[in-house]
Enzyme design. Structure first.
Site, PDB file in Angstrom:
ATOM      1  N   ASN A 252       0.816  -1.201   0.000  1.00  0.00           N
ATOM      2  CA  ASN A 252       0.000   0.000   0.000  1.00  0.00           C
ATOM      3  C   ASN A 252       0.857   1.261   0.000  1.00  0.00           C
ATOM      4  O   ASN A 252       1.098   1.865  -1.052  1.00  0.00           O
ATOM      5  CB  ASN A 252      -0.947  -0.022   1.203  1.00  0.00           C
ATOM      6  CG  ASN A 252      -1.996   1.062   1.133  1.00  0.00           C
ATOM      7  OD1 ASN A 252      -1.882   1.997   0.362  1.00  0.00           O
ATOM      8  ND2 ASN A 252      -3.030   0.940   1.934  1.00  0.00           N
ATOM      9  N   ASP A 253       1.370   1.617   1.163  1.00  0.00           N
ATOM     10  CA  ASP A 253       2.068   2.900   1.283  1.00  0.00           C
ATOM     11  C   ASP A 253       3.242   3.031   0.311  1.00  0.00           C
ATOM     12  O   ASP A 253       3.520   4.127  -0.176  1.00  0.00           O
ATOM     13  CB  ASP A 253       2.563   3.087   2.721  1.00  0.00           C
ATOM     14  CG  ASP A 253       1.399   3.143   3.713  1.00  0.00           C
ATOM     15  OD1 ASP A 253       0.340   3.660   3.322  1.00  0.00           O
ATOM     16  OD2 ASP A 253       1.555   2.664   4.840  1.00  0.00           O
ATOM     17  N   VAL A 254       3.914   1.928   0.009  1.00  0.00           N
ATOM     18  CA  VAL A 254       5.096   2.010  -0.855  1.00  0.00           C
ATOM     19  C   VAL A 254       4.723   2.254  -2.311  1.00  0.00           C
ATOM     20  O   VAL A 254       5.597   2.386  -3.165  1.00  0.00           O
ATOM     21  CB  VAL A 254       5.966   0.738  -0.765  1.00  0.00           C
ATOM     22  CG1 VAL A 254       6.503   0.566   0.631  1.00  0.00           C
ATOM     23  CG2 VAL A 254       5.222  -0.496  -1.216  1.00  0.00           C
TER      24      VAL A 254
END
Lengths: 473, 106
Positions: free
Chosen positions: A399-401
């Site tokens: 997700n965040d990456v």
């Protein structure tokens, strides 16, 4: 053999052990030599332990209990360690490293505590050069002991992974530090006192808890690495206390190497170690997160059959595995899908973000476990230019990456973090259980991209249905 | 400061510098195994635990040293084993043909 000769040989064995640790650690810099490096280091450890056995045997013991303590302790501790190391699932490995940190730090603290009590019992006072490393070893060891349990619990899900804010936490932390400092000052400049030492032990233990609790799960790898460095330092302090060179060298080595590693890890996440320990992330991001969410717009949901056709007729596919894949134990499933696609002539690569999984390098371990050929794994810098040429980027539980906000939105808390340029791909498919935000607690603008389709499923189930659908194409 | 402490301080400082240098350029792939490998090395405190067990002459001291030996032994044995388990997966296989497991052990 004469005692003097034997003592010299023991000292030489210690030097040899320390040298093997250095060479072993150095060889762990490269994948080709890493395993050998670890074994060299294990040989060094064996040499050091055998030398110590010889030392104890030649000098005799203070009581008949010494050998039973050593043998039984080694069998029980070693047996437990071996059992855990064999039984642990690779996904749960970071927690285990943290547990080993805890016991290592605990042992270092105990060595210092025991020596201190022994010296006070003699009633001749404790020299400053012993008191200083004792206090340092006890404080660092205790902080590591309790802090590592919390860190491990957070990764295991026993302790909530979100940052836990203790009311007045900062005050409590400052108070604990003050207590430890005052206690240390009393012991160093005043009189030797075992009760005061126990006050310091208590303060250290509670400090470890209050230090780690407010830190979010996403930052745990950095915290574990930092605690690893602490344990090394505590071992070195124990070495000063009992005046043993191999403890000093090895402890200092791990303390320094662990410190560098902590910085490398934090850099890969674009975080500063100080920031993490001060516990910034989970607090104060709500506004930025909400703003991104507001601009999020609608997302497009896709079904496995559509995605299967896309994948089967693609030329280049890049798989972006993330922590969701790790928790779902889907590493074998993803390889099955990749094998199937490759059999159809699709070029498949894996894009590995430096902090994919729970720790830097963790995802490589997981995929290697599933027999994914090592050359297919590409690191971020190498793969990022390839996304433009890729037909489908398949994001599995990451997700965040992949959040473009890290490049474009200075207000985002992850702004500046290096990310995988998934949004440059011609088409994007995200397998994800729900729209819940990732560790950073913020929405991902990638999902609102018109080229992005969402396949809502658990990573393993989603990949299994994709595999079945590709077979049917 | 006595001679013994001075030489101990000297090796402490030098060992720190070695520690800084020894892992300067590590690919992110190896961060986790390297941390685990460094983790096993601080199990060296086992030597310290054994030495306090040797000198333990009262029940408190014996209890403390026993716990210390258990802790440190778990750190050493478990640490090396789990690091090796991780690293054995990094072996470079001859590019396995797609779809063929070829009877490789997992």
């Amino acid at each position: 053999m004469e005692q003097a000769t034997l003592d010299t040989l023991i000292r030489i064995a210690y030097v040899l052990a320390a040298a093997l640790f250095v060479v072993g650690l150095h060889q762990m810099n490269s994948p080709a030599t890493a395993r050998n490096g670890n074994r060299l280091s294990a040989v060094g450890m064996t040499i050091a332990v055998v030398a110590t056995v010889v030392h104890i045997a030649s000098r005799g013991t203070s009581s008949g209990f010494a050998w039973p303590i050593i043998v039984a302790g080694f069998l029980i501790g070693g047996g437990l360690g071996l059992w855990m190391a064999r039984a642990v699932k690779m996904t749960a490995m970071p927690q285990l490293v943290s547990l080993f940190n805890a016991v290592g730090g605990g042992a270092a603290a105990l060595v210092a505590i025991d020596e201190y009590i022994k010296l006070t019992d003699l009633g001749v006072g404790v020299p400053t050069e012993t008191t200083v490393p004792t206090v340092l070893g006890v404080v660092i060891g205790c902080v590591t002991f309790s802090g590592s349990w919390i860190a491990s619990g957070k990764l295991q899900g026993v302790v909530p992974s979100r940052p836990i804010v203790i009311p007045g936490g900062r005050l409590v932390t400052i108070a604990l530090a003050a207590i430890a400092l005052a206690g240390a000052g009393y012991l160093v400049f005043g009189v030797a006192s075992v009760p005061i030492l126990f006050v310091i032990i208590g303060a250290g233990l509670v400090f470890g808890v209050t230090m780690v609790l407010p830190i979010g799960g996403a930052d745990m790898p950095v915290v574990i690495s930092l605690l690893n460095s602490f344990t090394g330092t505590a071992a070195a302090m124990a070495g000063f206390v009992i005046n043993n060179p191999v403890l000093i060298i090895s402890g200092a080595l791990v303390g320094a190497a662990g410190g560098i590693l902590t910085k490398l890890m934090a850099d890969a996440m674009n975080r500063s170690v100080v920031n993490i320990i001060a516990g910034g992330f989970g607090t104060g991001d709500a506004a930025a997160g909400a703003a991104v969410g507001g601009a999020g717009g609608s997302v497009r949901e896709v079904n496995p059959d559509d995605v299967a056709i896309q994948l089967a007729y693609a030329r280049h596919v890049i798989i972006v595995p993330g922590y969701g894949l790790a928790v779902a134990q889907a590493q074998h499933q993803v390889r099955k899908l990749a094998d199937l696609l490759e059999a159809r002539g699709v070029d498949v690569k894996y894009a590995i973000h430096p902090v994919a999984g729970r720790m830097p390098g963790h995802m490589n371990v997981l995929l290697a476990e599933a027999n994914v050929p090592y050359p297919q794994l590409r690191e971020m810098d190498e793969i990022n230019p390839e996304f433009e040429r890729c037909d489908v980027a398949l994001v599995v539980g990451a997700n965040d990456v992949t959040n473009p906000a890290a490049r474009s939105n200075p207000a985002s808390p992850i702004y500046g973090m290096p990310i995988l340029d998934v949004d440059h791909a011609k088409s994007i498919v995200v397998i994800k259980r729900s729209m819940r935000p990732g560790y950073a607690g913020i929405d991902n603008e990638l999902y609102a991209n018109p080229r992005c389709g969402m396949l809502f499923a658990d990573a393993k189930d989603g990949l299994a249905s994709l595999t079945a659908a590709v077979k049917a194409v | 400061m006595n001679e013994q402490l001075l030489s101990a301080l000297t090796i402490f400082v030098l060992a720190i510098l070695v520690g800084f240098e020894v892992i300067s350029k590590v690919p992110a792939t190896l961060h986790t195994p390297l941390m685990s490998g460094a983790n096993s090395i601080h199990g060296i405190v086992l030597v310290g635990a054994m030495l306090i067990a040797q000198a333990a002459d009262n029940p408190l001291s014996q209890a403390l040293s026993f716990v210390a030996v258990v802790f440190a032994a778990a750190n050493v044995v478990g640490g090396y084993w789990v690091t090796d388990r991780m690293l054995q997966m990094f072996r470079r296989r001859p590019a396995a043909k797609p779809g063929g497991a070829e009877g490789k052990t997992p």
